[in-house]
Design an enzyme around this catalytic site. Structure first.
Site, PDB file in Angstrom:
ATOM      1  N   CYS A 144       0.806  -1.566  -0.356  1.00  0.00           N
ATOM      2  CA  CYS A 144       0.011  -0.110  -0.135  1.00  0.00           C
ATOM      3  C   CYS A 144       0.784   1.041  -0.113  1.00  0.00           C
ATOM      4  CB  CYS A 144      -0.976  -0.178   1.576  1.00  0.00           C
ATOM      5  SG  CYS A 144      -2.093   1.735   1.307  1.00  0.00           S
ATOM      6  N   CYS A 258      -0.610   4.093  -5.908  1.00  0.00           N
ATOM      7  CA  CYS A 258      -1.550   2.926  -5.585  1.00  0.00           C
ATOM      8  C   CYS A 258      -1.611   1.916  -5.941  1.00  0.00           C
ATOM      9  CB  CYS A 258      -3.136   3.538  -5.740  1.00  0.00           C
ATOM     10  SG  CYS A 258      -3.940   3.095  -4.414  1.00  0.00           S
TER      11      CYS A 258
END
Length: 339
Positions: A144, A258
């Site tokens: 992440c 992302c």
């Protein structure tokens, strides 16, 4: 040098075919630059070369002097993300290291991470790291970008007490982008938290190459993907608007900052233009994980395929349905945990 604001320059050149990326990197390596980027191995299969012209990540700090196989080699590799986006990283690990066991934690009860403060993100990272270390793991992968931007060092400090290495997104992507850009104009499409944290600016600034960086925050893109990305006209126009500043800056390379974003790569490629190279972290992280496992003598001795299991903090049924679609593999039972 520190990245600067984008400046007007010539039109991007024609794209380099994926099989030529090794030559592109070789042409750009100077004696100084080669200190920060290891030469990629030409023996890699062509299936890996599309993004796989991947400069090596630095060797793990704790690998020096390790000569005997660690008895913890049977423990799983742990991967965590705020939801299903990290499955893009897990997929690359399953392909590159199929003999390993994996446990994947989706902290979907606290999704999205991209809208949280640094303090909130560090709390999430420490909570997830502590849980996975207590479950037992030999390597932790932070899949992440928002979490890595705010909490990587905190996770490493906690994991070090357990003798566990941590690898994460951001630095590998910066190395790839700096190596393959022709014009030096690099775009970053990321969550607001990642953009505000400046982690990509710092990582790109360490690449010993003059780069002009354009960052764009995409507040809703991860959430659209997490919901199963219903493609209405409104959603399409919203994604197009995120790409517009990058087109105006005439970047030739864009970091998808992302791990959810590779799941809509075809749409992003259409809006950015076919000549723009998209950089993601999956293959680079899998390669870094492989190097650490070998250096520490904790690679699995299993000769067949390993096992994988999933835990989440939100709705297990929704996670299993969406995760199966994205991973293209059955997830099986998803364990609900309260963190």
């Amino acid at each position: 040098m520190e990245p600067t604001e984008p400046t007007e320059s010539a039109e991007p050149t024609e794209p380099i075919e994926s099989t030529d990326l090794f030559d592109a990197i070789d042409r750009r390596e100077s004696s100084d630059h080669s200190e920060s980027l290891d030469s990629p191995q030409r023996e890699q299969s062509s299936a890996h070369r599309s993004q796989s012209a991947t400069p090596a990540v630095s060797q793990p700090r704790s690998s020096a002097g390790v000569t005997d196989r660690d008895p913890n080699d049977s423990l799983p590799i742990a991967v965590f993300d705020s939801g299903v986006g990290g499955l893009t990283v897990l997929h690359e690990c399953l392909v590159s290291l199929p003999e390993e066991d994996y446990v994947y934690l989706g902290d979907d009860a606290r999704f999205p991470y991209g809208a949280k403060t640094d303090a909130e993100l560090r709390a999430c990272v420490l909570r997830n790291t502590r849980f996975l270390l207590e479950r037992g793991t030999k390597l932790l992968v932070i899949a992440c970008n928002s979490a890595a931007s705010a909490g990587l060092e905190s996770a490493r400090e906690l994991a070090a007490a357990h003798g566990v290495e941590v690898v994460a997104v951001i630095e590998p992507e910066a190395e790839i982008a700096a190596a393959i850009t022709d014009s030096g104009r690099v775009g970053v499409l990321a969550t607001p938290a990642t953009v505000a944290g400046g982690s990509y600016l710092r990582a790109l600034g360490r690449q010993r190459r003059e780069l002009t960086v354009t960052q764009v925050a995409a507040p809703d893109l991860a959430a659209i993907i997490q919901r199963g990305f219903p493609f209405s006209e409104a959603v399409v126009e919203q994604v197009r608007s995120y790409c517009a500043p990058l087109r105006r800056a005439r970047v030739d390379t864009v970091i998808l900052g992302c791990t959810h974003y590779p799941l809509v790569r075809p749409m992003l490629q259409r809006f950015l233009g076919r000549e723009v190279r998209l950089v993601t972290a999956g293959h680079a992280l899998a390669a870094a994980a492989e190097r650490i496992l070998e250096a520490r003598r904790i690679a699995s001795s299993n000769r067949g395929e390993g096992e994988y299991r999933f835990v989440c903090t939100g709705d297990p049924d929704a996670f299993r349905e969406l995760g199966t679609r994205f991973l293209q593999l059955p997830l099986g039972d998803v364990e609900l945990v309260d963190l």
